[in-house]
Scaffold this active site. Sequence first.
Site, PDB file in Angstrom:
ATOM      1  N   HIS A  69       0.869  -1.161   0.000  1.00  0.00           N
ATOM      2  CA  HIS A  69       0.000   0.000   0.000  1.00  0.00           C
ATOM      3  C   HIS A  69       0.907   1.211   0.000  1.00  0.00           C
ATOM      4  O   HIS A  69       1.850   1.255   0.764  1.00  0.00           O
ATOM      5  CB  HIS A  69      -0.828  -0.028   1.284  1.00  0.00           C
ATOM      6  CG  HIS A  69      -1.991   0.890   1.261  1.00  0.00           C
ATOM      7  ND1 HIS A  69      -2.049   2.040   1.994  1.00  0.00           N
ATOM      8  CD2 HIS A  69      -3.133   0.827   0.555  1.00  0.00           C
ATOM      9  CE1 HIS A  69      -3.187   2.642   1.756  1.00  0.00           C
ATOM     10  NE2 HIS A  69      -3.870   1.938   0.891  1.00  0.00           N
ATOM     11  N   HIS A  73       9.525  -4.919   9.095  1.00  0.00           N
ATOM     12  CA  HIS A  73       8.476  -3.921   8.904  1.00  0.00           C
ATOM     13  C   HIS A  73       8.374  -2.961  10.100  1.00  0.00           C
ATOM     14  O   HIS A  73       8.392  -1.740   9.943  1.00  0.00           O
ATOM     15  CB  HIS A  73       7.156  -4.649   8.696  1.00  0.00           C
ATOM     16  CG  HIS A  73       6.052  -3.797   8.197  1.00  0.00           C
ATOM     17  ND1 HIS A  73       5.736  -3.682   6.873  1.00  0.00           N
ATOM     18  CD2 HIS A  73       5.180  -3.000   8.849  1.00  0.00           C
ATOM     19  CE1 HIS A  73       4.716  -2.866   6.727  1.00  0.00           C
ATOM     20  NE2 HIS A  73       4.351  -2.425   7.914  1.00  0.00           N
ATOM     21  N   ASP A 127      -0.033  -0.644  13.993  1.00  0.00           N
ATOM     22  CA  ASP A 127      -0.158  -0.871  12.571  1.00  0.00           C
ATOM     23  C   ASP A 127      -1.214  -1.916  12.295  1.00  0.00           C
ATOM     24  O   ASP A 127      -1.820  -2.446  13.221  1.00  0.00           O
ATOM     25  CB  ASP A 127       1.218  -1.386  12.111  1.00  0.00           C
ATOM     26  CG  ASP A 127       1.455  -1.122  10.653  1.00  0.00           C
ATOM     27  OD1 ASP A 127       0.622  -0.485  10.019  1.00  0.00           O
ATOM     28  OD2 ASP A 127       2.501  -1.577  10.151  1.00  0.00           O
ATOM     29  N   ARG A 179     -16.823  15.542   7.179  1.00  0.00           N
ATOM     30  CA  ARG A 179     -15.631  16.005   7.891  1.00  0.00           C
ATOM     31  C   ARG A 179     -15.375  17.463   7.567  1.00  0.00           C
ATOM     32  O   ARG A 179     -15.451  17.867   6.414  1.00  0.00           O
ATOM     33  CB  ARG A 179     -14.419  15.195   7.459  1.00  0.00           C
ATOM     34  CG  ARG A 179     -14.479  13.757   7.883  1.00  0.00           C
ATOM     35  CD  ARG A 179     -13.348  12.979   7.284  1.00  0.00           C
ATOM     36  NE  ARG A 179     -13.444  12.932   5.837  1.00  0.00           N
ATOM     37  CZ  ARG A 179     -12.435  13.118   5.016  1.00  0.00           C
ATOM     38  NH1 ARG A 179     -11.245  13.375   5.492  1.00  0.00           N
ATOM     39  NH2 ARG A 179     -12.610  13.053   3.718  1.00  0.00           N
ATOM     40  N   SER A 183      -6.107  19.264   0.655  1.00  0.00           N
ATOM     41  CA  SER A 183      -5.140  18.800  -0.338  1.00  0.00           C
ATOM     42  C   SER A 183      -5.554  19.225  -1.749  1.00  0.00           C
ATOM     43  O   SER A 183      -6.736  19.324  -2.060  1.00  0.00           O
ATOM     44  CB  SER A 183      -5.013  17.293  -0.266  1.00  0.00           C
ATOM     45  OG  SER A 183      -6.286  16.704  -0.352  1.00  0.00           O
TER      46      SER A 183
HETATM   47 FE   LIG Z   1       2.939  -0.818   8.194  1.00  0.00          FE
END
Ligand SMILES: [Fe+2]
Length: 611
Positions: A11, A124, A147, A453, A554
Site C-alpha cells: 500500500h 516492517h 499498525d 468532515r 489537499s
Molecule cells: Fe505498516
Amino acid sequence: MHILGISAYYHDSAACLVRDGEVLAAAQEERFTRRKHDHRFPARAVEFCLRHGGIGPDQLDFVAFYDKPLLKFERLLETYIDYAPRGLRSFLMAMPLWLREKLWIREQVSKEAGFRGKVLFTEHHESHAASAFFPSPFERAAVLTMDGVGEWATSSYGYGRGNELHLLKELHFPHSLGLLYSAFTYYTGFKVNSGEYKVMGLAPYGEPRYVRTILDELVDLREDGSLRLNMKYFDFAAGLTMTNGRFDQLFGGPPRRPESEVTQREMDLARSVQEVTEEAMLRMARHAHRETGEKNLCLAGGVALNCVGNGRILREGPFERIWIQPAAGDAGGSLGAALSVWHQYLGNERRVEEVCRGGSDGMRGAYLGPKFTDDEIEEFLLTVGANYRRAGRGGLAEAVARLLADEKVVGWFQGRMEFGPRALGARSILGDPRSPRMQSQMNLKIKFRESFRPFAPSVLRERVADFFELDCDSPYMLLVAPVREHLRVPMTEGEERLFGIEKLNVPRSAIPAVTHVDFSARIQTVRREDHPLYHELLSAFGRLTGCPVLVNTSFNVRGEPIVCTPAEAYACFMRTEMDALALGPYVLLKEEQGASALAEDHSWQEEFQLD
Ligand SMILES: [Fe+2]
C-alpha cells in the site's frame, strides 16, 4: 554515502534518498503514476530521488527494503495452513504476485532501478520505529509503532538513544489494533487502508453504544494495551473480507454497502471503535512509558495517523512531548529502512542538532518531493495560453491573502511536494476559515464531494494557542485539539436534533470551516523555518483579518492523488470552480482564463458522492 529506501507491494509504495544520514528526497509512487495508493514497485519515485540527488543507480551504496518478504511469506503460509481448507481462494489469488515479484526484491531492484549492489532488508516494524525515532527532534525517546500487520508484528514498543534503537516487545498477527479498526472501516462501508480516517471523522456524530459489545466479544484489551482478537468474528486471516456472518449477527446486520447512505448505526459503530482504539493507544503509551522511563514519545505505523488518539496521548498520556512521523503509514517505511541502515547497520552517529539542521526535525517539514523552477512553470503557462501575472518580490503573500480575505478559494502550489498523506502548504487548496459558506463551497464546487468532515486549519505556530487548546508543534496535521472556548458557538436545541451532515453546516465557532461538531480541529502549525512562504501568507492573512488561520485541504479532487506538477495543478484549477491559482510566483484568476477544453470536460465530476 547514498542509501535508497524502498517500500512496496502492499500500500502506498514510496522511495527515499538518504545522503550521509540526511533525508534528501522522498515521494510516494502514486503522485507520479496518478494511481491512488499505488502499491507497485516505485520506479518513478526512485527515478525522482536519484535525479534530485544528482546521481545514477551505480552511485548508490545500498538499497534498503522496508520489510522482509520471506518472513511475510512464511506468515501467509502458516496462516493458510492454520485455516485450511478455508481460505483456498484468497490463497490462490495472492500467490501469483508473490511468486512473480514479491519474493524477488533483489531482482526487482536490479530490473526496475538498475542497481546491482547490496540490498538490505529491515523488518516492517523496525522500519516504522526507525522512521519515528531517527528523524525526531529527540536525543532519546520511547518508540511506539501501531499498525495493521507487517511480517508477524502488528505493534511494538521500545526506545531510541542516539543512534541506537531497541524494540522490547511485539504484538503478533492476527491480534492487531490496526486490523480491528480496518474491520470496522470495512463493516461501515469504507475502503480498508484508506477509509479509516473517514471512520474517525464520522465518530463525533455517533454514540459509543457498541463499546461494551466490542470489549466483551471482539477484543480482549489488557492493561498494558496488548490485545487479543476473537477470530471467530473476523475473516481477514484467510478470507477475502474483513468480517464474517457472526460479526454481522453481533452488530445486527450486514456491512453497509459502499456509497449507500450513512446512517446513525454507522456513526455509532465509528464512535465505538474509535473509543476502544483511543483506550488501547493510551494504554500502550502508558505501558511504553512505564517500561522505558523516557519523557518523550515517537510514533509511527498506520494507527499513528489517528490524530484524535494522538491528541489524547498528548493531553492525557504521561509523556512530555510526542513526535509523529508524517508518513506514518507504509510509505514512511522506506525512510525508516534507509535511516536504519545508516545508523544501525553502519553504526553512524546521530546528533539532534545535525538531524534538525535548523528546522524542527529531520523531515524538513515533509517538503521532500519534486519542485519546479519559475522558468519551468512559466514555460508551461505559455504553452497552454494561460492568462497570468507575476507577483512582485514579497507581493505574492499579500496578493493571495487579499484574495482569500475576499472569500476566494485559491490553489497554492509552492516549492517541494509533501511526503506523506497530507498537504501541508506546498500542494494545498486554501480558503478563509471564518466564512460560513467555505465548508460547503470547497466541498461541492472544488472537491466534488459532500463531506461529514470539516477541513483542517493551518495556523502560525506562534499564534496556535490563541485559537486552539494546544501549545506545541503539530507540523504534520497529526494532532487534534479543541477550538478555544471563547471562539465556540453552542448549538441550539433545534440544531442538536439535526442529523449527521446537516449538523456540520451549523457554524460551531468563529472559524466554522475548520471546526468539527465536537469543537475539535486537526491542526497544522507552521513555522517560518519549515516553509517561509506559507508562513508569510498566514502572517499576511492575519494582518488583514486578525486571523492567521487558513483552511488547508489537499490539492486534488476526490479519488485522485494530490497534484505533483504545474500541469496537474492547472488542470485541477480549470476543471473545478477554484477562483485563483498561485503557481510559484504566478497568479491566475479564473475569470481571466479563456474557454478551455479542460473546463468543459466534466467527466470526473461523476464521482460526486459522500466522502
Ligand atoms: Fe505498516
